[in-house]
Design a protein around this motif. Structure first.
Motif, PDB file in Angstrom:
ATOM      1  N   PHE A   1       3.707   5.924  -5.502  1.00  0.00           N
ATOM      2  CA  PHE A   1       3.842   5.934  -6.963  1.00  0.00           C
ATOM      3  C   PHE A   1       2.601   6.508  -7.647  1.00  0.00           C
ATOM      4  CE2 PHE A   1       3.383   3.733 -11.092  1.00  0.00           C
ATOM      5  CZ  PHE A   1       4.518   4.233 -11.710  1.00  0.00           C
ATOM      6  N   ALA A   2       1.406   6.111  -7.185  1.00  0.00           N
ATOM      7  CA  ALA A   2       0.172   6.517  -7.872  1.00  0.00           C
ATOM      8  C   ALA A   2      -0.356   7.847  -7.380  1.00  0.00           C
ATOM      9  CB  ALA A   2      -0.893   5.431  -7.701  1.00  0.00           C
TER      10      ALA A   2
ATOM     11  N   LEU B   1       0.829  -1.209   0.000  1.00  0.00           N
ATOM     12  CA  LEU B   1       0.000   0.000   0.000  1.00  0.00           C
ATOM     13  C   LEU B   1       0.865   1.261   0.000  1.00  0.00           C
ATOM     14  CD1 LEU B   1      -2.746  -1.048   2.583  1.00  0.00           C
ATOM     15  CD2 LEU B   1      -2.943  -0.951   0.100  1.00  0.00           C
ATOM     16  N   PHE B   2       1.988   1.207   0.717  1.00  0.00           N
ATOM     17  CA  PHE B   2       2.888   2.371   0.753  1.00  0.00           C
ATOM     18  C   PHE B   2       3.492   2.638  -0.622  1.00  0.00           C
ATOM     19  CE2 PHE B   2       6.986   4.425   1.703  1.00  0.00           C
ATOM     20  CZ  PHE B   2       6.554   5.488   2.492  1.00  0.00           C
TER      21      PHE B   2
ATOM     22  N   TRP C   1       9.108   5.095  -9.868  1.00  0.00           N
ATOM     23  CA  TRP C   1       8.905   3.740  -9.349  1.00  0.00           C
ATOM     24  C   TRP C   1      10.154   3.222  -8.655  1.00  0.00           C
ATOM     25  CZ3 TRP C   1      11.783  -0.492 -10.750  1.00  0.00           C
ATOM     26  CH2 TRP C   1      12.587  -0.370 -11.891  1.00  0.00           C
ATOM     27  N   GLN C   2      11.355   3.665  -9.086  1.00  0.00           N
ATOM     28  CA  GLN C   2      12.568   3.219  -8.398  1.00  0.00           C
ATOM     29  C   GLN C   2      12.591   3.728  -6.964  1.00  0.00           C
ATOM     30  OE1 GLN C   2      12.507   4.895 -11.272  1.00  0.00           O
ATOM     31  NE2 GLN C   2      13.722   3.870 -12.853  1.00  0.00           N
ATOM     32  N   LEU C   3      12.308   5.029  -6.783  1.00  0.00           N
ATOM     33  CA  LEU C   3      12.290   5.584  -5.435  1.00  0.00           C
ATOM     34  C   LEU C   3      11.160   4.985  -4.609  1.00  0.00           C
ATOM     35  CD1 LEU C   3      13.389   7.641  -3.399  1.00  0.00           C
ATOM     36  CD2 LEU C   3      11.840   9.347  -4.402  1.00  0.00           C
ATOM     37  N   SER C   4      10.024   4.735  -5.241  1.00  0.00           N
ATOM     38  CA  SER C   4       8.896   4.150  -4.510  1.00  0.00           C
ATOM     39  C   SER C   4       9.223   2.745  -4.022  1.00  0.00           C
ATOM     40  CB  SER C   4       7.652   4.118  -5.409  1.00  0.00           C
ATOM     41  OG  SER C   4       7.300   5.418  -5.842  1.00  0.00           O
TER      42      SER C   4
END
Length: 435
Positions: A42-43, A36-37, A49-52
Protein backbone atom coordinates in the motif's frame (compact mmCIF):
# COMPACT_ATOMS: atom_id res chain seq x y z
CA UNK A 1 14.43 -19.34 23.22
CA UNK A 2 16.64 -22.36 22.55
CA UNK A 3 13.72 -24.70 23.16
CA UNK A 4 11.42 -22.67 20.89
CA UNK A 5 14.02 -22.70 18.13
CA UNK A 6 14.50 -26.43 18.62
CA UNK A 7 10.76 -27.02 18.15
CA UNK A 8 10.68 -24.70 15.13
CA UNK A 9 13.62 -26.39 13.41
CA UNK A 10 12.56 -30.01 14.05
CA UNK A 11 11.22 -31.90 11.02
CA UNK A 12 8.31 -33.44 12.98
CA UNK A 13 6.95 -32.35 16.40
CA UNK A 14 7.32 -35.00 19.08
CA UNK A 15 3.97 -34.47 20.87
CA UNK A 16 0.88 -32.28 20.91
CA UNK A 17 2.58 -29.59 23.01
CA UNK A 18 5.30 -29.11 20.41
CA UNK A 19 2.64 -29.19 17.69
CA UNK A 20 0.64 -26.34 19.24
CA UNK A 21 3.82 -24.43 20.00
CA UNK A 22 4.88 -24.71 16.35
CA UNK A 23 1.43 -23.56 15.22
CA UNK A 24 1.54 -20.51 17.49
CA UNK A 25 5.03 -19.64 16.27
CA UNK A 26 3.98 -19.88 12.63
CA UNK A 27 0.82 -17.84 13.37
CA UNK A 28 2.79 -15.02 15.00
CA UNK A 29 5.30 -14.99 12.15
CA UNK A 30 2.61 -14.87 9.46
CA UNK A 31 0.71 -12.10 11.31
CA UNK A 32 3.82 -9.90 11.41
CA UNK A 33 4.81 -10.70 7.83
CA UNK A 34 1.23 -10.08 6.64
CA UNK A 35 1.21 -6.62 8.21
CA UNK A 36 4.56 -5.77 6.67
CA UNK A 37 3.38 -7.13 3.31
CA UNK A 38 0.25 -4.93 3.43
CA UNK A 39 2.28 -1.84 4.30
CA UNK A 40 4.78 -2.63 1.54
CA UNK A 41 2.05 -2.99 -1.12
CA UNK A 42 0.00 0.00 0.00
CA UNK A 43 2.71 2.52 0.97
CA UNK A 44 5.66 1.60 -1.22
CA UNK A 45 4.09 0.00 -4.32
CA UNK A 46 0.98 2.27 -4.14
CA UNK A 47 -1.67 -0.38 -4.68
CA UNK A 48 -5.23 0.27 -3.52
CA UNK A 49 -5.98 -0.63 0.09
CA UNK A 50 -8.64 -3.16 -0.94
CA UNK A 51 -6.19 -5.08 -3.12
CA UNK A 52 -3.47 -4.74 -0.49
CA UNK A 53 -5.71 -6.20 2.23
CA UNK A 54 -6.84 -9.07 0.01
CA UNK A 55 -3.28 -9.91 -1.06
CA UNK A 56 -1.97 -9.65 2.52
CA UNK A 57 -4.65 -12.01 3.89
CA UNK A 58 -4.17 -14.54 1.09
CA UNK A 59 -0.39 -14.41 1.44
CA UNK A 60 -0.60 -14.82 5.22
CA UNK A 61 -2.85 -17.89 5.01
CA UNK A 62 -0.68 -19.51 2.35
CA UNK A 63 2.46 -18.76 4.34
CA UNK A 64 0.93 -20.19 7.53
CA UNK A 65 0.08 -23.51 5.86
CA UNK A 66 3.48 -23.70 4.18
CA UNK A 67 5.48 -22.99 7.34
CA UNK A 68 3.40 -25.31 9.48
CA UNK A 69 3.43 -28.29 7.13
CA UNK A 70 6.71 -28.09 5.14
CA UNK A 71 9.97 -28.38 7.11
CA UNK A 72 12.36 -27.24 4.28
CA UNK A 73 10.08 -24.27 3.63
CA UNK A 74 10.59 -23.15 7.24
CA UNK A 75 14.33 -23.34 6.68
CA UNK A 76 14.15 -21.35 3.44
CA UNK A 77 11.90 -18.73 5.04
CA UNK A 78 14.24 -18.40 8.02
CA UNK A 79 17.19 -17.85 5.66
CA UNK A 80 15.31 -15.13 3.82
CA UNK A 81 15.70 -12.79 6.80
CA UNK A 82 19.54 -12.77 6.82
CA UNK A 83 19.51 -12.89 3.02
CA UNK A 84 17.99 -9.40 3.15
CA UNK A 85 21.43 -8.30 4.29
CA UNK A 86 22.99 -9.52 1.04
CA UNK A 87 22.89 -8.03 -2.45
CA UNK A 88 19.30 -9.20 -3.00
CA UNK A 89 18.12 -7.20 -0.02
CA UNK A 90 20.08 -4.22 -1.31
CA UNK A 91 18.24 -4.49 -4.61
CA UNK A 92 14.95 -4.16 -2.75
CA UNK A 93 16.28 -1.10 -0.91
CA UNK A 94 17.48 0.37 -4.22
CA UNK A 95 13.99 -0.12 -5.62
CA UNK A 96 12.51 1.64 -2.58
CA UNK A 97 14.95 4.56 -2.93
CA UNK A 98 14.11 4.98 -6.61
CA UNK A 99 10.39 4.96 -5.87
CA UNK A 100 10.76 7.54 -3.09
CA UNK A 101 12.92 9.76 -5.29
CA UNK A 102 10.64 9.62 -8.31
CA UNK A 103 7.40 10.07 -6.37
CA UNK A 104 8.68 12.96 -4.23
CA UNK A 105 11.68 14.61 -5.91
CA UNK A 106 10.74 14.48 -9.61
CA UNK A 107 7.34 16.26 -9.19
CA UNK A 108 9.12 18.91 -7.13
CA UNK A 109 11.56 19.56 -9.99
CA UNK A 110 8.75 19.71 -12.55
CA UNK A 111 6.77 22.12 -10.32
CA UNK A 112 9.74 24.49 -10.03
CA UNK A 113 10.30 24.36 -13.78
CA UNK A 114 6.64 25.27 -14.26
CA UNK A 115 7.14 28.24 -11.90
CA UNK A 116 10.07 29.44 -14.02
CA UNK A 117 7.94 29.18 -17.16
CA UNK A 118 5.13 31.10 -15.44
CA UNK A 119 7.59 33.90 -14.63
CA UNK A 120 8.68 34.01 -18.26
CA UNK A 121 5.06 34.02 -19.40
CA UNK A 122 4.24 36.85 -16.98
CA UNK A 123 7.16 38.93 -18.23
CA UNK A 124 6.17 38.37 -21.85
CA UNK A 125 2.53 39.21 -21.20
CA UNK A 126 3.26 42.31 -19.11
CA UNK A 127 5.90 43.64 -21.48
CA UNK A 128 3.68 43.08 -24.53
CA UNK A 129 0.77 44.74 -22.73
CA UNK A 130 2.97 47.74 -21.89
CA UNK A 131 4.28 47.84 -25.45
CA UNK A 132 0.77 47.81 -26.87
CA UNK A 133 -0.20 50.60 -24.51
CA UNK A 134 2.70 52.61 -25.87
CA UNK A 135 1.00 52.58 -29.28
CA UNK A 136 -1.84 54.59 -27.72
CA UNK A 137 0.72 57.20 -26.72
CA UNK A 138 2.10 57.26 -30.26
CA UNK A 139 -1.40 57.72 -31.61
CA UNK A 140 -1.99 60.63 -29.23
CA UNK A 141 1.32 62.18 -30.22
CA UNK A 142 0.53 61.81 -33.92
CA UNK A 143 -2.87 63.48 -33.54
CA UNK A 144 -1.52 66.41 -31.54
CA UNK A 145 1.37 66.82 -33.93
CA UNK A 146 -0.97 66.63 -36.91
CA UNK A 147 -3.24 69.28 -35.39
CA UNK A 148 -0.26 71.51 -34.79
CA UNK A 149 0.79 71.14 -38.42
CA UNK A 150 -2.74 71.95 -39.58
CA UNK A 151 -2.87 75.08 -37.44
CA UNK A 152 0.60 76.29 -38.39
CA UNK A 153 -0.12 76.68 -42.11
CA UNK A 154 -2.41 78.90 -44.09
CA UNK A 155 -5.71 77.53 -45.23
CA UNK A 156 -4.61 77.40 -48.83
CA UNK A 157 -1.45 75.50 -48.00
CA UNK A 158 -2.98 73.14 -45.42
CA UNK A 159 -1.87 69.60 -46.06
CA UNK A 160 -4.20 66.68 -46.08
CA UNK A 161 -4.86 64.91 -42.81
CA UNK A 162 -1.47 63.70 -41.65
CA UNK A 163 -2.69 61.70 -38.66
CA UNK A 164 -1.40 58.16 -38.08
CA UNK A 165 -3.74 55.30 -37.22
CA UNK A 166 -2.48 52.34 -35.22
CA UNK A 167 -4.30 49.05 -35.64
CA UNK A 168 -2.25 47.12 -33.04
CA UNK A 169 -4.66 48.10 -30.28
CA UNK A 170 -7.46 46.30 -32.04
CA UNK A 171 -5.49 43.00 -31.95
CA UNK A 172 -4.44 43.10 -28.27
CA UNK A 173 -7.16 40.67 -27.18
CA UNK A 174 -6.03 38.22 -29.87
CA UNK A 175 -2.45 38.42 -28.61
CA UNK A 176 -3.57 37.81 -25.02
CA UNK A 177 -5.67 34.85 -26.13
CA UNK A 178 -2.76 33.28 -28.01
CA UNK A 179 -0.41 33.74 -25.08
CA UNK A 180 -2.97 32.21 -22.71
CA UNK A 181 -3.45 29.21 -25.00
CA UNK A 182 0.31 28.75 -25.27
CA UNK A 183 0.65 28.80 -21.47
CA UNK A 184 -2.19 26.31 -21.04
CA UNK A 185 -0.61 24.01 -23.63
CA UNK A 186 2.73 24.08 -21.81
CA UNK A 187 1.01 23.33 -18.49
CA UNK A 188 -0.85 20.36 -19.99
CA UNK A 189 2.34 19.01 -21.51
CA UNK A 190 4.18 19.24 -18.20
CA UNK A 191 1.27 17.58 -16.42
CA UNK A 192 1.19 14.74 -18.94
CA UNK A 193 4.96 14.26 -18.61
CA UNK A 194 4.68 14.17 -14.82
CA UNK A 195 1.84 11.62 -14.93
CA UNK A 196 3.73 9.50 -17.49
CA UNK A 197 6.90 9.48 -15.38
CA UNK A 198 4.99 8.56 -12.23
CA UNK A 199 3.04 5.77 -13.92
CA UNK A 200 6.10 4.35 -15.67
CA UNK A 201 8.20 4.33 -12.54
CA UNK A 202 5.34 2.87 -10.49
CA UNK A 203 4.88 -0.02 -12.92
CA UNK A 204 8.64 -0.59 -13.20
CA UNK A 205 9.03 -0.51 -9.43
CA UNK A 206 6.22 -3.05 -8.97
CA UNK A 207 7.75 -5.41 -11.50
CA UNK A 208 11.23 -4.98 -10.03
CA UNK A 209 9.98 -5.48 -6.47
CA UNK A 210 8.12 -8.67 -7.41
CA UNK A 211 11.14 -10.00 -9.28
CA UNK A 212 13.50 -9.21 -6.39
CA UNK A 213 11.22 -10.93 -3.88
CA UNK A 214 11.00 -14.04 -6.02
CA UNK A 215 14.74 -13.99 -6.55
CA UNK A 216 15.22 -13.60 -2.80
CA UNK A 217 13.27 -16.80 -2.22
CA UNK A 218 15.15 -18.47 -5.08
CA UNK A 219 18.55 -17.54 -3.63
CA UNK A 220 17.63 -18.96 -0.22
CA UNK A 221 16.41 -22.14 -1.87
CA UNK A 222 19.56 -22.27 -3.99
CA UNK A 223 21.72 -21.95 -0.88
CA UNK A 224 19.83 -24.74 0.88
CA UNK A 225 20.05 -26.96 -2.20
CA UNK A 226 23.84 -26.51 -2.41
CA UNK A 227 24.15 -27.03 1.33
CA UNK A 228 22.35 -30.35 1.09
CA UNK A 229 23.98 -31.63 -2.11
CA UNK A 230 27.55 -30.25 -2.05
CA UNK A 231 29.70 -31.03 1.00
CA UNK A 232 32.31 -28.41 0.02
CA UNK A 233 29.84 -25.54 -0.48
CA UNK A 234 30.47 -22.71 2.04
CA UNK A 235 32.40 -25.15 4.24
CA UNK A 236 35.44 -23.36 5.65
CA UNK A 237 34.37 -22.55 9.21
CA UNK A 238 35.85 -23.76 12.49
CA UNK A 239 32.65 -24.81 14.21
CA UNK A 240 32.26 -26.37 17.65
CA UNK A 241 31.55 -29.76 16.08
CA UNK A 242 34.80 -29.55 14.10
CA UNK A 243 36.75 -28.64 17.23
CA UNK A 244 35.18 -31.51 19.16
CA UNK A 245 35.95 -33.94 16.35
CA UNK A 246 39.59 -32.83 16.19
CA UNK A 247 39.93 -33.05 19.98
CA UNK A 248 38.39 -36.54 20.07
CA UNK A 249 40.88 -37.75 17.47
CA UNK A 250 43.74 -35.83 19.11
CA UNK A 251 44.55 -33.81 16.00
CA UNK A 252 43.83 -30.28 17.15
CA UNK A 253 46.97 -29.13 15.33
CA UNK A 254 45.03 -29.45 12.05
CA UNK A 255 42.93 -26.42 12.99
CA UNK A 256 45.92 -24.40 14.16
CA UNK A 257 47.91 -24.98 10.98
CA UNK A 258 44.93 -24.04 8.77
CA UNK A 259 43.93 -20.95 10.71
CA UNK A 260 44.77 -18.69 7.76
CA UNK A 261 42.25 -20.45 5.50
CA UNK A 262 39.55 -21.22 8.07
CA UNK A 263 37.50 -18.68 10.00
CA UNK A 264 35.21 -18.92 12.96
CA UNK A 265 31.53 -18.28 12.14
CA UNK A 266 31.04 -16.31 15.38
CA UNK A 267 34.18 -14.18 14.97
CA UNK A 268 34.72 -10.84 13.25
CA UNK A 269 37.52 -12.02 10.98
CA UNK A 270 36.89 -11.77 7.24
CA UNK A 271 38.61 -13.83 4.58
CA UNK A 272 40.36 -12.20 1.65
CA UNK A 273 37.52 -13.13 -0.72
CA UNK A 274 34.96 -11.61 1.64
CA UNK A 275 36.93 -8.35 1.93
CA UNK A 276 37.24 -8.04 -1.87
CA UNK A 277 33.51 -8.72 -2.29
CA UNK A 278 32.66 -6.07 0.31
CA UNK A 279 34.80 -3.46 -1.44
CA UNK A 280 33.24 -4.20 -4.84
CA UNK A 281 29.71 -3.97 -3.43
CA UNK A 282 30.60 -0.72 -1.63
CA UNK A 283 31.75 0.78 -4.93
CA UNK A 284 28.42 -0.16 -6.56
CA UNK A 285 26.50 1.42 -3.69
CA UNK A 286 28.65 4.55 -4.06
CA UNK A 287 27.79 4.78 -7.78
CA UNK A 288 24.08 4.56 -6.94
CA UNK A 289 24.57 7.19 -4.24
CA UNK A 290 26.22 9.54 -6.76
CA UNK A 291 23.26 9.16 -9.13
CA UNK A 292 20.84 9.88 -6.30
CA UNK A 293 22.86 12.93 -5.27
CA UNK A 294 22.69 14.21 -8.86
CA UNK A 295 18.88 13.99 -8.69
CA UNK A 296 18.85 15.75 -5.32
CA UNK A 297 21.18 18.46 -6.67
CA UNK A 298 18.82 18.98 -9.62
CA UNK A 299 15.97 19.46 -7.16
CA UNK A 300 17.91 22.10 -5.22
CA UNK A 301 19.08 23.80 -8.41
CA UNK A 302 15.55 23.98 -9.85
CA UNK A 303 14.25 25.45 -6.58
CA UNK A 304 17.08 28.00 -6.45
CA UNK A 305 16.46 29.13 -10.03
CA UNK A 306 12.68 29.31 -9.50
CA UNK A 307 13.03 31.23 -6.24
CA UNK A 308 15.49 33.67 -7.81
CA UNK A 309 13.26 34.17 -10.85
CA UNK A 310 10.21 34.92 -8.70
CA UNK A 311 12.08 37.37 -6.45
CA UNK A 312 13.82 39.16 -9.33
CA UNK A 313 10.59 39.39 -11.33
CA UNK A 314 8.90 41.08 -8.36
CA UNK A 315 11.78 43.56 -8.16
CA UNK A 316 11.67 44.57 -11.83
CA UNK A 317 11.33 48.35 -12.03
CA UNK A 318 9.46 50.09 -14.76
CA UNK A 319 11.62 51.39 -17.61
CA UNK A 320 10.83 55.06 -18.37
CA UNK A 321 10.48 56.01 -22.03
CA UNK A 322 10.57 59.66 -23.07
CA UNK A 323 9.42 60.87 -26.47
CA UNK A 324 10.38 64.47 -27.34
CA UNK A 325 9.10 66.23 -30.50
CA UNK A 326 10.39 69.60 -31.59
CA UNK A 327 8.69 71.18 -34.63
CA UNK A 328 9.25 74.65 -36.06
CA UNK A 329 7.14 76.03 -38.89
CA UNK A 330 8.09 79.18 -40.87
CA UNK A 331 7.37 80.84 -44.22
CA UNK A 332 10.17 82.02 -46.52
CA UNK A 333 9.88 85.58 -48.05
CA UNK A 334 10.73 85.50 -51.77
CA UNK A 335 13.43 82.90 -51.37
CA UNK A 336 14.27 82.88 -55.14
CA UNK A 337 15.42 86.57 -54.99
CA UNK A 338 17.77 85.86 -52.15
CA UNK A 339 19.18 82.92 -54.05
CA UNK A 340 19.95 85.13 -57.07
CA UNK A 341 22.03 87.47 -54.95
CA UNK A 342 23.63 84.71 -52.96
CA UNK A 343 22.25 85.98 -49.71
CA UNK A 344 20.60 84.00 -46.94
CA UNK A 345 16.83 83.97 -47.10
CA UNK A 346 14.68 85.40 -44.38
CA UNK A 347 11.79 83.47 -42.87
CA UNK A 348 8.69 84.45 -40.98
CA UNK A 349 8.13 82.10 -38.02
CA UNK A 350 4.57 80.83 -37.69
CA UNK A 351 4.44 78.25 -34.87
CA UNK A 352 6.73 76.14 -32.69
CA UNK A 353 5.78 72.63 -31.43
CA UNK A 354 7.91 71.42 -28.53
CA UNK A 355 6.42 68.74 -26.33
CA UNK A 356 7.69 65.80 -24.29
CA UNK A 357 5.70 62.61 -23.64
CA UNK A 358 6.46 60.07 -20.91
CA UNK A 359 5.65 56.37 -20.79
CA UNK A 360 6.74 53.37 -18.69
CA UNK A 361 7.45 49.85 -19.93
CA UNK A 362 6.34 47.36 -17.26
CA UNK A 363 7.86 43.86 -17.32
CA UNK A 364 6.09 42.35 -14.32
CA UNK A 365 2.60 42.71 -12.94
CA UNK A 366 0.96 41.72 -9.68
CA UNK A 367 -1.97 40.29 -11.62
CA UNK A 368 0.15 37.42 -12.91
CA UNK A 369 -0.67 34.04 -11.36
CA UNK A 370 2.67 32.52 -10.36
CA UNK A 371 2.74 29.46 -8.14
CA UNK A 372 5.35 29.75 -5.38
CA UNK A 373 8.49 27.62 -5.76
CA UNK A 374 8.46 24.34 -3.84
CA UNK A 375 11.54 23.79 -1.65
CA UNK A 376 13.06 20.29 -1.37
CA UNK A 377 11.43 18.11 1.23
CA UNK A 378 13.96 17.47 4.03
CA UNK A 379 12.11 14.37 5.24
CA UNK A 380 12.62 12.71 1.84
CA UNK A 381 16.35 13.44 2.01
CA UNK A 382 16.44 12.05 5.55
CA UNK A 383 14.70 8.82 4.51
CA UNK A 384 16.94 8.35 1.47
CA UNK A 385 20.01 9.05 3.61
CA UNK A 386 18.95 6.46 6.19
CA UNK A 387 18.32 3.89 3.45
CA UNK A 388 21.79 4.42 2.03
CA UNK A 389 23.28 4.08 5.52
CA UNK A 390 21.51 0.74 5.76
CA UNK A 391 22.86 -0.17 2.32
CA UNK A 392 26.43 0.58 3.34
CA UNK A 393 25.92 -1.34 6.56
CA UNK A 394 24.53 -4.36 4.70
CA UNK A 395 27.62 -4.38 2.47
CA UNK A 396 29.94 -5.07 5.38
CA UNK A 397 27.41 -7.31 7.16
CA UNK A 398 26.88 -9.54 4.12
CA UNK A 399 29.59 -12.10 5.11
CA UNK A 400 28.01 -12.41 8.56
CA UNK A 401 24.58 -12.81 6.96
CA UNK A 402 25.90 -15.74 4.92
CA UNK A 403 27.34 -17.26 8.07
CA UNK A 404 23.95 -16.90 9.72
CA UNK A 405 22.35 -18.67 6.75
CA UNK A 406 24.81 -21.54 7.21
CA UNK A 407 24.00 -21.70 10.93
CA UNK A 408 20.24 -21.80 10.19
CA UNK A 409 20.68 -24.60 7.66
CA UNK A 410 22.87 -26.51 10.13
CA UNK A 411 20.23 -26.27 12.88
CA UNK A 412 17.49 -27.52 10.55
CA UNK A 413 19.56 -30.39 9.11
CA UNK A 414 21.90 -31.50 11.85
CA UNK A 415 22.65 -34.86 10.24
CA UNK A 416 23.86 -33.12 7.10
CA UNK A 417 25.98 -30.75 9.17
CA UNK A 418 27.78 -33.70 10.79
CA UNK A 419 28.63 -35.08 7.33
CA UNK A 420 29.93 -31.65 6.23
CA UNK A 421 32.10 -31.36 9.36
CA UNK A 422 33.52 -34.83 8.74
CA UNK A 423 34.20 -33.94 5.08
CA UNK A 424 36.07 -30.76 6.10
CA UNK A 425 38.07 -32.69 8.72
CA UNK A 426 39.15 -35.33 6.19
CA UNK A 427 40.14 -32.62 3.69
CA UNK A 428 42.31 -30.91 6.32
CA UNK A 429 43.86 -34.25 7.26
CA UNK A 430 44.75 -35.05 3.64
CA UNK A 431 46.26 -31.61 3.15
CA UNK A 432 48.31 -32.00 6.34
CA UNK A 433 49.59 -35.44 5.25
CA UNK A 434 50.64 -34.09 1.86
CA UNK A 435 52.49 -31.20 3.47
Amino acid sequence: MAELWWIYSKPVPADSRELWTLFLQCSCITAVIGGLFYNWMFASLEYSWQLSVAMAISFSLLLLLTLFLVHPARCVFSMIMPTLGTKQGRKLLFSTCIMIAVVNITPNIISNIKTILQVIQCICKSSSDSLLNSTALLEKVSWEFGDAVQEATQSIYKPMNGHFRFSLLQNSSLIYQKMHLAGEKISREFLSVEVLVKDSVRVANRLAAGFFMLYLCFESSWYLKNYLTNLSFDNFYITKKLECLAMDRREAHLLVGSSKKLIRPTGLKLSREEVVLCLVQAMLVTVALMLMLVLVAMDHFAFSVADTAVRKAAQFSAVPVTLSIKYKAEIGIMPFLYKLFWRPSEALPLRDFNRTYHHQLIFSSARCRISPPRPPNPSVLLVVGLLFCILYGSVFLEPFARRLCRGIAASFFQGREEKRVLHLYRRLARRHSRE
